[in-house]
Structures are given as structure tokens and as C-alpha cells.
Design a protein around this motif. Sequence first.
Motif, PDB file in Angstrom:
ATOM      1  N   TRP A 147      95.442 -23.120  91.476  1.00 50.98           N
ATOM      2  CA  TRP A 147      94.765 -21.833  91.694  1.00 50.98           C
ATOM      3  C   TRP A 147      94.481 -21.231  90.334  1.00 50.98           C
ATOM      4  O   TRP A 147      95.403 -20.995  89.551  1.00 50.98           O
ATOM      5  CB  TRP A 147      95.607 -20.879  92.535  1.00 50.98           C
ATOM      6  CG  TRP A 147      94.965 -19.521  92.681  1.00 50.98           C
ATOM      7  CD1 TRP A 147      93.679 -19.267  93.042  1.00 50.98           C
ATOM      8  CD2 TRP A 147      95.568 -18.245  92.446  1.00 50.98           C
ATOM      9  NE1 TRP A 147      93.433 -17.915  93.059  1.00 50.98           N
ATOM     10  CE2 TRP A 147      94.582 -17.269  92.692  1.00 50.98           C
ATOM     11  CE3 TRP A 147      96.844 -17.840  92.050  1.00 50.98           C
ATOM     12  CZ2 TRP A 147      94.833 -15.897  92.567  1.00 50.98           C
ATOM     13  CZ3 TRP A 147      97.096 -16.485  91.924  1.00 50.98           C
ATOM     14  CH2 TRP A 147      96.097 -15.529  92.178  1.00 50.98           C
ATOM     15  N   VAL A 148      93.203 -20.970  90.052  1.00 52.56           N
ATOM     16  CA  VAL A 148      92.806 -20.461  88.736  1.00 52.56           C
ATOM     17  C   VAL A 148      92.426 -18.990  88.775  1.00 52.56           C
ATOM     18  O   VAL A 148      91.989 -18.432  87.765  1.00 52.56           O
ATOM     19  CB  VAL A 148      91.640 -21.297  88.162  1.00 52.56           C
ATOM     20  CG1 VAL A 148      92.080 -22.737  87.921  1.00 52.56           C
ATOM     21  CG2 VAL A 148      90.412 -21.243  89.076  1.00 52.56           C
ATOM     22  N   GLY A 149      92.588 -18.338  89.939  1.00 52.84           N
ATOM     23  CA  GLY A 149      92.234 -16.932  90.047  1.00 52.84           C
ATOM     24  C   GLY A 149      90.728 -16.730  90.077  1.00 52.84           C
ATOM     25  O   GLY A 149      89.964 -17.632  90.443  1.00 52.84           O
ATOM     26  N   CYS A 150      90.285 -15.537  89.697  1.00 54.61           N
ATOM     27  CA  CYS A 150      88.849 -15.258  89.638  1.00 54.61           C
ATOM     28  C   CYS A 150      88.236 -15.939  88.424  1.00 54.61           C
ATOM     29  O   CYS A 150      88.847 -15.963  87.347  1.00 54.61           O
ATOM     30  CB  CYS A 150      88.601 -13.754  89.538  1.00 54.61           C
ATOM     31  SG  CYS A 150      88.593 -12.930  91.129  1.00 54.61           S
ATOM     32  N   VAL A 151      87.051 -16.478  88.590  1.00 48.86           N
ATOM     33  CA  VAL A 151      86.347 -17.101  87.476  1.00 48.86           C
ATOM     34  C   VAL A 151      84.929 -16.552  87.411  1.00 48.86           C
ATOM     35  O   VAL A 151      84.336 -16.171  88.414  1.00 48.86           O
ATOM     36  CB  VAL A 151      86.304 -18.637  87.610  1.00 48.86           C
ATOM     37  CG1 VAL A 151      87.692 -19.230  87.486  1.00 48.86           C
ATOM     38  CG2 VAL A 151      85.653 -19.064  88.926  1.00 48.86           C
ATOM     39  N   GLY A 152      84.411 -16.508  86.219  1.00 50.81           N
ATOM     40  CA  GLY A 152      83.040 -16.072  86.011  1.00 50.81           C
ATOM     41  C   GLY A 152      82.515 -16.675  84.730  1.00 50.81           C
ATOM     42  O   GLY A 152      83.248 -17.314  83.963  1.00 50.81           O
ATOM     43  N   GLY A 153      81.231 -16.484  84.484  1.00 54.73           N
ATOM     44  CA  GLY A 153      80.637 -16.930  83.233  1.00 54.73           C
ATOM     45  C   GLY A 153      80.784 -18.411  82.993  1.00 54.73           C
ATOM     46  O   GLY A 153      80.595 -19.247  83.883  1.00 54.73           O
ATOM     47  N   GLU A 154      81.178 -18.762  81.760  1.00 55.96           N
ATOM     48  CA  GLU A 154      81.252 -20.170  81.364  1.00 55.96           C
ATOM     49  C   GLU A 154      82.322 -20.937  82.142  1.00 55.96           C
ATOM     50  O   GLU A 154      82.146 -22.113  82.454  1.00 55.96           O
ATOM     51  CB  GLU A 154      81.530 -20.277  79.861  1.00 55.96           C
ATOM     52  CG  GLU A 154      80.369 -19.797  78.992  1.00 55.96           C
ATOM     53  CD  GLU A 154      80.648 -19.973  77.516  1.00 55.96           C
ATOM     54  OE1 GLU A 154      81.713 -20.543  77.174  1.00 55.96           O
ATOM     55  OE2 GLU A 154      79.804 -19.553  76.708  1.00 55.96           O
TER      56      GLU A 154
END
Length: 380
Positions: free
Chosen positions: A267-274
Motif C-alpha cells: 500500500w503506497v497511499g495517495c499518489v500523484g504526479g510523477e
Amino acid sequence: MTTVLVNAGPWLPVPPGGYGGIENVVATLVPELRRLGVRVVLATVGTSELEVDELLCPLAGPRFESVAAPYNQVSGIAHAHMHEVAAELRRRTDVDVVHDHLEVVGPAVLAAMGRSAPPALQTLHWDLRKHADFYERFDGGGRVRFAAVSRSQLERAPENLRAQAMGVVPLAVPTPAGAAGGSGGAPGEHALVLARITADKGQDVAVRVARAAGVPLVLAGPVAGIGEPGELRERLAAGEERLLAHPDVRYWCEEVAPHVDGEQVRWVGCVGGEEKERLLRSARALLTPIRWAEPGATAVVEALGRGVPVVGTPLGVLPTLVEHGVTGFLADTEAGLAACLRDVGRIRAEDCRAAAARWTPEAMARSYLDLYDALLEAAG
């Protein structure tokens, strides 16, 4: 020049930092509207950074962490936001159309304002059966109308709501930069679930399917509005009573977290962008084992646009977005999903990208411009 007040609501900034389906749609739509000559007033929270002509921020910060709390604890949030939106609409005369995205409270307040508010179009982003008492009775008086995001969503709507719908506008996402990456022939290692962690999204199913297929799984998305794994661990350890009572937290603790081992399941949590781009482009497949009739599924369009096939359940809009055997696979059992996940290597990335090209931001914006014109004409 037409002026449109776009009401994104009080839950997340626009654009959102990671998760945020509705807010991502608004962040995609608004620049295209402005490019096509529309003046946009955006009603959102104070941390929003989208470039617009005017910003209206009834609340300083996002309230997404409270969105699934008991009604008697959070009902004031949406109403506080709409109170200031209504006051702004009464104060000024230059807004031609309101484009609303705030579930139930938005159309209810706008309809109650009558002719003291401009005509309004609400985009329906959710399951229309969960507020049946409202949608079966709501009367917008010809001034508050609706747009669905898929034909399947509209087909499930109460007859009263269908009668007040002006059309269907499929959701779009920004076109990815470059055409490289994606699966097809040489799939990546991991399957990816890109969604808020909640029972309807089926992360527990994804865990079992990925294990059965022998494929590593990455879960990306918030738990009860919390997008940092470390923060969630600390707050759970502290025994926050309100957090522990949250249904998504209970689902996480009981059905998903026991399987997160950092290797087979991460589980990497929230991700955005690159980071989000990297996870998408390197994925073997986007896994969407949903339990509900998803109306829009922007993550599916994002994946296909990067040449990544989709494996999911045949519910809601998915049969419209995913062509079985061409851009991914649909199956209604866990065994079937596992078999599909093992078989995605034969899906061609170019077929996925070609399918996604149908849902462009410009096409979405032009469709809404047509609905704004029709709404103004109908409302007189």
C-alpha cells in the motif's frame, strides 16, 4: 462571453494532490472551457491551485476525511459551502450557468433558490440509487437539470431523474505526455488498484486475485481520507475513536491490512504526479474488482491512455470502457479475474491507447457547452 460557476464542493482541492475523482474531472474540464472562451468562477476549498478567472472558497481547507462520517456529525459541511455559494449567486448578476458537482445538497439548494439563481446543470458522479428518496421526488422546475457520466448510470436512475436529464457526457482525463510505456506483449510486474480504499472498490478481492495469479499487487489510494501510510499507522495506534469507527478504516483493518506485507501486496497511499505516472506506466494491468455499478471510472481511462490493459468486474460503466479481449478483460468471479490477470500479456498497448482517444478533454468540454446552451434556452 459565457460565465459559468463550477461548484466542486468542499471535500478536496482542485486539482487534488492524489486521490480525487470528481476534483480531477473538474481540473480537466475547466482549462478546456476557458480555452473555448468560457469565463469560469470555481467554488472550491482554499487550498485549490487550479488557474481560473475567479475563485470562491467558502471553507479554507478540504474536508474529505469527514465525508463518510455519520450524517449528524458532518451534515453542516456541504451546507456551509452551499450557503456561501448561494449568497454569491444572489450578490451578482453576471453568472449565466451553474455547473454543480456537489451530491444532493447542490441541486437542492439551487432549486430552492428559484429564479434568484442562474439555471444549473449537475453532473451525476455517483450511484443514483443511494438517495432514492431525493431523486424520486426532486423537481428542478426546469432550471436545475442533470447530466449523467454514462448511459448505464442513467439507465439505473429513477424515472423522475431521467426525465430531468439533458444527456450523457463521458468523463475524460488529460492526455498523457508521450506515447511510451504501458503493457502489451511485455507486461510489467505489478497489478495496480488506483482507488479509494473501501469495500465497494474491492481491494480485498484484488488481494486474493493477485495472489491466485502470482502477480505482485500495488494498492494506491487513501483510507478514510488519509493518504500517508505512516500517518494512518500513528493515528490508529493512538486509538482515535472517530477514526476507528469509520467504515473504510474497519474495512482496511479487517479485510486488507492483514495481507499487506510490503512484497506481494504493497500500500503506497495517495499518489500523484510523477509517482502516479510511474506506477501506471509500469503496471501489468489496472485491476478494478468493483462491487458497485461504477458510473464513470476515470482511472480506467487513465490506464488505457497509457497503454495499460484493465481487468475488472462487468459492472456499471466498465463494459462500455473495456472491450473484452481487446483492451482488457471482464470477469464476474475471482477465479475468472485471476485467469484474466495472467493473460493480459496478449493485450496490445496500441489498442488500449486508441480506445482512450475517444474520451478527450476537448470533447467533454464541447459536450458541456452544448448542454449549457440547451439549458439556457429551456430555462428561458
